[in-house]
Enzyme design. Structure first.
Site, PDB file in Angstrom:
ATOM      1  N   ASP A  88       0.867  -1.166   0.000  1.00 50.36           N
ATOM      2  CA  ASP A  88       0.000   0.000   0.000  1.00 50.36           C
ATOM      3  C   ASP A  88       0.914   1.228   0.000  1.00 50.36           C
ATOM      4  OD1 ASP A  88      -2.464   1.481   0.260  1.00 50.36           O
ATOM      5  OD2 ASP A  88      -1.887   1.827   2.340  1.00 50.36           O
ATOM      6  N   ASP A  98       0.064   4.902   1.106  1.00 46.29           N
ATOM      7  CA  ASP A  98      -0.083   5.776   2.266  1.00 46.29           C
ATOM      8  C   ASP A  98      -0.065   4.959   3.554  1.00 46.29           C
ATOM      9  OD1 ASP A  98      -0.457   7.972   0.462  1.00 46.29           O
ATOM     10  OD2 ASP A  98      -2.497   7.249   0.157  1.00 46.29           O
ATOM     11  N   GLY A 108      -8.389  10.372  14.058  1.00 50.73           N
ATOM     12  CA  GLY A 108      -8.128   8.942  14.106  1.00 50.73           C
ATOM     13  C   GLY A 108      -8.227   8.212  12.786  1.00 50.73           C
ATOM     14  N   THR A 164      -2.565   0.897  -4.631  1.00 52.34           N
ATOM     15  CA  THR A 164      -3.111   1.951  -3.794  1.00 52.34           C
ATOM     16  C   THR A 164      -4.485   2.427  -4.255  1.00 52.34           C
ATOM     17  OG1 THR A 164      -2.643   4.165  -2.894  1.00 52.34           O
ATOM     18  CG2 THR A 164      -1.793   3.703  -5.102  1.00 52.34           C
ATOM     19  N   CYS A 182      -6.230   2.467  -7.991  1.00 52.35           N
ATOM     20  CA  CYS A 182      -7.682   2.510  -8.156  1.00 52.35           C
ATOM     21  C   CYS A 182      -8.129   3.906  -7.749  1.00 52.35           C
ATOM     22  CB  CYS A 182      -8.377   1.472  -7.282  1.00 52.35           C
ATOM     23  SG  CYS A 182     -10.179   1.649  -7.338  1.00 52.35           S
ATOM     24  N   CYS A 211     -16.091  -1.349  -8.332  1.00 52.96           N
ATOM     25  CA  CYS A 211     -15.135  -1.841  -9.318  1.00 52.96           C
ATOM     26  C   CYS A 211     -14.392  -3.059  -8.766  1.00 52.96           C
ATOM     27  CB  CYS A 211     -14.142  -0.742  -9.682  1.00 52.96           C
ATOM     28  SG  CYS A 211     -13.105  -0.277  -8.284  1.00 52.96           S
ATOM     29  N   CYS A 253     -11.120  -3.268  -8.865  1.00 51.66           N
ATOM     30  CA  CYS A 253      -9.759  -2.874  -8.480  1.00 51.66           C
ATOM     31  C   CYS A 253      -9.664  -2.208  -7.110  1.00 51.66           C
ATOM     32  CB  CYS A 253      -9.141  -1.966  -9.547  1.00 51.66           C
ATOM     33  SG  CYS A 253     -10.032  -0.442  -9.908  1.00 51.66           S
ATOM     34  N   LYS A 292      -9.433  -1.891  -3.402  1.00 56.64           N
ATOM     35  CA  LYS A 292      -9.242  -2.752  -2.240  1.00 56.64           C
ATOM     36  C   LYS A 292     -10.394  -2.516  -1.263  1.00 56.64           C
ATOM     37  CE  LYS A 292      -5.215  -0.935  -1.614  1.00 56.64           C
ATOM     38  NZ  LYS A 292      -3.941  -0.548  -0.988  1.00 56.64           N
ATOM     39  N   ASP A 325      -1.549  -0.846   5.877  1.00 57.66           N
ATOM     40  CA  ASP A 325      -1.854  -0.279   7.198  1.00 57.66           C
ATOM     41  C   ASP A 325      -3.352  -0.179   7.460  1.00 57.66           C
ATOM     42  OD1 ASP A 325      -2.211   1.798   5.285  1.00 57.66           O
ATOM     43  OD2 ASP A 325      -1.944   3.313   6.850  1.00 57.66           O
TER      44      ASP A 325
END
Length: 188
Positions: free
Chosen positions: A8, A10, A21, A56, A90, A98, A100, A102, A127
């Site tokens: 990933d 970020d 948060g 990502t 994505c 879609c 793609c 996640k 993360d």
């Protein structure tokens, strides 16, 4: 077939911007901060024969918070500066449904076809629960979860908690040393 580490962006490659948060992607280059140890970790993976593929979700494109040109420029810079073999993005939101976005595994499956990747000998590092779920659904051997304690649901087992990309790389490489040919030897 080749082995890969799916990453990933970020929270793994660069610092996420956390508000109340919840993690958010930087939308401007000035907000982009590479996390410590990332460059060395990616170089180590490549030296040990892994492809480094960033997967990502970037829904800020669909919502108009970021321009595609800015995103593409940032990714060109990342590939020029880091040992990254490919970046798959994505730009949809959940409502687009879609293949793609996640937690669906489309980004990983497409990269596996293109680069002849053995998903069962590959890893996912993320993360957020979406990252882990995408890796699990794609059939990755192990999914590593960098737990920042975000105010959102966590991933479902199996996964391995790590402190950083650097920490996950150490586990992958240690397991690879003890594994036989074609087997990483790592079990969550």
């Amino acid at each position: 077939m080749r082995r890969a580490v799916f990453l990933d962006r970020d929270g793994v490659i660069n610092r996420s911007l956390v508000r109340n948060g919840k993690p958010y992607a930087p939308t401007q280059v000035a907000e982009f901060e590479l996390l410590p140890g990332v460059a060395a970790a990616l170089s180590r993976l490549r030296q040990h024969g892994f492809l480094n593929i960033v997967v990502t979700n970037q829904p800020d494109i669909a919502t108009g918070k970021q321009r595609r040109e800015d995103l593409d420029a940032l990714h060109r810079h990342l590939q020029a500066e880091l040992a990254i073999d490919a970046i798959r993005v994505c730009c949809h939101v959940d409502a687009d449904d879609c293949a793609c976005r996640k937690p669906k595994p489309g980004l990983l499956l497409d990269a596996a076809r293109e680069f002849n990747i053995d998903l069962g000998a590959s890893f996912m590092v993320g993360d957020r629960w979406r990252d882990v779920a995408a890796g699990q659904r794609a059939g990755c051997k192990t999914c590593f979860f960098i737990d920042y304690g975000y105010a959102e649901k966590g991933p479902e087992q199996p996964f391995t908690v790590v402190k950083s990309l650097e920490n996950s790389v150490a586990l992958m490489l240690a397991a690879s040393k003890t594994a036989g040919a074609g087997d990483t030897g790592f079990a969550p």
